[in-house]
Design a protein around this motif. Sequence first.
Motif, short mmCIF file in Angstrom:
data_model
loop_
_atom_site.label_atom_id
_atom_site.label_comp_id
_atom_site.label_asym_id
_atom_site.label_seq_id
_atom_site.Cartn_x
_atom_site.Cartn_y
_atom_site.Cartn_z
N LYS B 77 0.94 -0.99 -0.04
CA LYS B 77 -0.01 -0.14 0.15
C LYS B 77 0.85 1.26 0.09
CE LYS B 77 -3.22 -2.47 -0.34
NZ LYS B 77 -4.20 -2.68 -1.59
N LYS B 98 -1.48 6.58 -4.29
CA LYS B 98 -2.92 6.66 -4.76
C LYS B 98 -2.64 7.76 -6.31
CE LYS B 98 -6.06 5.24 -1.52
NZ LYS B 98 -7.07 5.81 -0.53
N HIS B 105 -11.93 7.70 -3.80
CA HIS B 105 -10.62 6.99 -3.91
C HIS B 105 -9.68 7.48 -2.79
CE1 HIS B 105 -6.61 6.22 -5.93
NE2 HIS B 105 -6.88 5.17 -5.49
N GLU B 122 -13.01 0.66 -8.57
CA GLU B 122 -12.56 -0.40 -8.98
C GLU B 122 -12.75 -0.49 -10.52
OE1 GLU B 122 -14.09 -4.20 -7.36
OE2 GLU B 122 -12.33 -5.35 -8.50
N ASP B 127 -6.08 3.20 -8.71
CA ASP B 127 -5.52 2.74 -7.58
C ASP B 127 -4.07 3.30 -7.37
OD1 ASP B 127 -4.92 0.52 -5.82
OD2 ASP B 127 -4.71 -1.04 -7.44
N THR B 151 1.45 -0.69 -11.20
CA THR B 151 1.24 -1.20 -9.77
C THR B 151 2.19 -1.91 -9.34
OG1 THR B 151 -0.08 -2.91 -10.63
CG2 THR B 151 -1.29 -0.74 -10.44
#
Lengths: 391, 391, 391
Positions: B77, B98, B105, B122, B127, B151
Amino acid sequence: WNGAPELSSKDGNFKMKVRGRLQTDYNAINQDRAITGSPSVSAMELRRARLGVQGTVWGDVDYILEADFANDAVSMKDAYFKYTGWGKHFAIQVGNFKTFNSLEHLTSSNYIEFLERASFVEAFGIDRQIGIGLLLTDKHYTLSAGLFGPTTGTEETFMRDVKTGSARLTFAPINEEGRVLHFGGSWRYREGATENRTNINPNNDQFFRYRARGADLHLANRFVSTPQIFDQDNFWGIEAAYVHGPWSIQGEYTQLHADVSPLFNGVDSTYRGWYIEGSWFLTGETRPYKDGAFQRVKVLNPVFEGGHGAWQLLARYDVIDLNDNASLIATCTMCGNQNTWQLGVNWHLNNHARLMFNYNQSDITGGNVGATNVNDGATIKGFGARAQVDW
Amino acid sequence: WNGAPELSSKDGNFKMKVRGRLQTDYNAINQDRAITGSPSVSAMELRRARLGVQGTVWGDVDYILEADFANDAVSMKDAYFKYTGWGKHFAIQVGNFKTFNSLEHLTSSNYIEFLERASFVEAFGIDRQIGIGLLLTDKHYTLSAGLFGPTTGTEETFMRDVKTGSARLTFAPINEEGRVLHFGGSWRYREGATENRTNINPNNDQFFRYRARGADLHLANRFVSTPQIFDQDNFWGIEAAYVHGPWSIQGEYTQLHADVSPLFNGVDSTYRGWYIEGSWFLTGETRPYKDGAFQRVKVLNPVFEGGHGAWQLLARYDVIDLNDNASLIATCTMCGNQNTWQLGVNWHLNNHARLMFNYNQSDITGGNVGATNVNDGATIKGFGARAQVDW
Amino acid sequence: WNGAPELSSKDGNFKMKVRGRLQTDYNAINQDRAITGSPSVSAMELRRARLGVQGTVWGDVDYILEADFANDAVSMKDAYFKYTGWGKHFAIQVGNFKTFNSLEHLTSSNYIEFLERASFVEAFGIDRQIGIGLLLTDKHYTLSAGLFGPTTGTEETFMRDVKTGSARLTFAPINEEGRVLHFGGSWRYREGATENRTNINPNNDQFFRYRARGADLHLANRFVSTPQIFDQDNFWGIEAAYVHGPWSIQGEYTQLHADVSPLFNGVDSTYRGWYIEGSWFLTGETRPYKDGAFQRVKVLNPVFEGGHGAWQLLARYDVIDLNDNASLIATCTMCGNQNTWQLGVNWHLNNHARLMFNYNQSDITGGNVGATNVNDGATIKGFGARAQVDW
């Protein structure tokens, strides 16, 4: 306070400190597609994302446990129990830790000068393994030896009888602030899992392979690589380093003799890796040294309240030579030689944060001349940058 | 103390805090088996199980590193290095964070009002990504922009040249305790890995797909979903929120234009998502707002020494519309439209613990009418509950 | 200070402690190759490498979150939210925690006397699951009951409707320092995922299998094992323990009735496990007991400033009997009976560190006599050692 607080009980017999590091990298690499067929790279990654704790329970029992979560996968790093009750120069440790080889390997990734270690470290599989070790350390020398089993990620089936022995001796005739002269030598013998060797599966943990990434950058492909057919190897290396104020020079020469498993066709081979690197702090800092490895740089003017941080210039020449007997092993199409030039600038914002910039260029030659070595003659050029913080 | 202690050096230049969160969920879902063919669900899971640290090393270098271990897997994260030395309104950050899109979000999963975020978050792949960002924040506005790579879980092969740009502007003409008026807009452009596009593998990270879970519940199946055939997309969204004492209303409208890769048959399409939600604290609390997102609710009477905690009632209408051009894309059998009604009750035991209860109902329509869309006309009903604690 | 510092706010309403444990094992096992076909083992591993935090937010809301990273994989351990506001004898907890079964299971791996728990614990799948539980505890009794869903590592598809109920009652007529008499009984009912049962895949989480490792050592192969064909089971067990100063004796008898899924051929069977173990501290320590389980040993003379630590001698006889109806189930070739003798020495360096040594021997008999049971008559002998530290 050393990045993060070390909490201590009143009598000092208990201690604990949360630790971690975060390294975010950008790599831009020209992989010489005309020869190698591999596309260029322009990518970011979390190179290291580690969290852990270290501490002391009751005076002379220390522990450390740290894991890496980069790429959304777990990789156990230092995780050992250390007993120091037999005197301040002596320690015994049990768990997962670095085998006692190579100055470059044993210097923390927080303190190495370039983005990546010299290529022989990864090529020869020098890494942490689960084992037991004895360490003798004094101001001017260290002696360490250990017996090891597999690495932490080894599948249970292949854990059975992996055997590794490792030892290192270092001598620092000069070891004072701003002036260090270091000599060392180390040895390692490894044997893959023997019980499962009847199953020829080149992905098995039981067989060894030696390979390195292009341009000494982590997101490059590997353009020199042996086949995975070796079941024993014997490594030795020698090290030297000299620090004089802001100037530093460091080098290692290493050699590995690899035995081909009787299950494969091939001949035993001897591979070599060596490097020499020099660095200079424009801003007057020096590279601290302790216990046979380099340590955290103390920044004279941190970037805070007007400081400019520490600026360091670097150069390295790094060679990994996997060319031995390449023409006698049919599967050795990529057993080449990679020579890499590297230039770097490091900007230490403070003792715990730095930005790093490398420009590297690798020339690849050799391989099985009887077969088609697609990589012979390739030149891999790359730029790498890192934002690093540790605590 | 903010759940967990923040340790600080005497001069305040070093800080560290251990942080984490734990969310345990129960979902009971009727998936309308007659139409969808999917069985009912009655299941528990750890929705989020996170551990991390945040801190400051030397004044103006901050860091945060947190990983999620739910489902016995690692998911990195927030993990970034932040430099705040150019003034209190300005920050630059490097690492995993993010992208700068959507109020829903950017509001922490500890503070969102419903169990799951509105379905476009989503569906449109909003993300964390690895990148570099600039943030300007003041009491009444925020401006942020960043460049991102992939990511953290992306396979190395597909990391090569993923490119994302993102920016967001928010304006809060009213921002005082108990009264907030927020407007905002954001944009994101993404391009999948280009180098590997010759390999048509719909599971590759290089192609995008848009989809959402039934009844906005995490353990539901996905009944609206596009095929994985898009290689670029362009997202924009607008946001508004108004808080007046215990009352709050919030909504977003978003749109995404997706380009089909030339390797697939199909036509470029425009998808839409929007929601509007309202909430009311029976017990008089209000939703705090800072830096363009909602923050931790301060409970007036914690459930301790006789308090009753904070009670909040909620309602939301959430739409995800993937129906555009569905009849022109042969593989678009599930490219439908999902409208979801949600009712909720949140019981905040104290500032760091809450129980959440949602009752949701989704109606699904549309898809490729030429083909057989098994989900057209389905109604998914579900109940979800969560026990949440963070520190 | 309890290994690691527990930080507390001034009013005591907030607390936090970092916790973890590290266990490094060596196993040398003769697996009776002539009969079993399995090779000998000589291997090291990190048996447990855990990191976590526990704390209190606002008086009566406690949490704990801990994960294991051994073998470079994540396994969520205790992760729950606990509310204690209804009086000091009563707690309700939600999250991932041990089902309420077996003294051996509920005693922490830091405090169990042998390297591994008695074999029925793993064989009968007694483990942590995600659920909700109620606990009543007093000095002389405990009563606990819970409803559970799947384990944390379960694939989402198989989570849907796993159901487990568990309860335990213990009674300790004597519970004082150095003198404990404990009686207990527990029950568990499990049902695998029903919705997916039409798919016969023996690797699915929805079917149960019962099996145990040779010589009660973690790196041994499993030589008694049922096929994975059961979809419901019903477990009960009774427990007793007596501590008198340095002497301790403890035993459990357990039985599990397993229902074969209608998708497989076989007959419902009843399996049994039991053990009895005794121990003696040469150095005068005693086994502390609280809340229905054994706790941390307090070492009288830690190995520091001349102490010799605590020395404990151990013996155990452990039986797992999976032989029921073996001859009526065609796939039951390994449904045997394993009787294991164990001798052990534990050296506690201090309250938080110990070295453990076990010598174990298993005799295996039975299985499907109609088929060829390769393991009938095998004797597995093994030595295990562990270096353990926790904080």
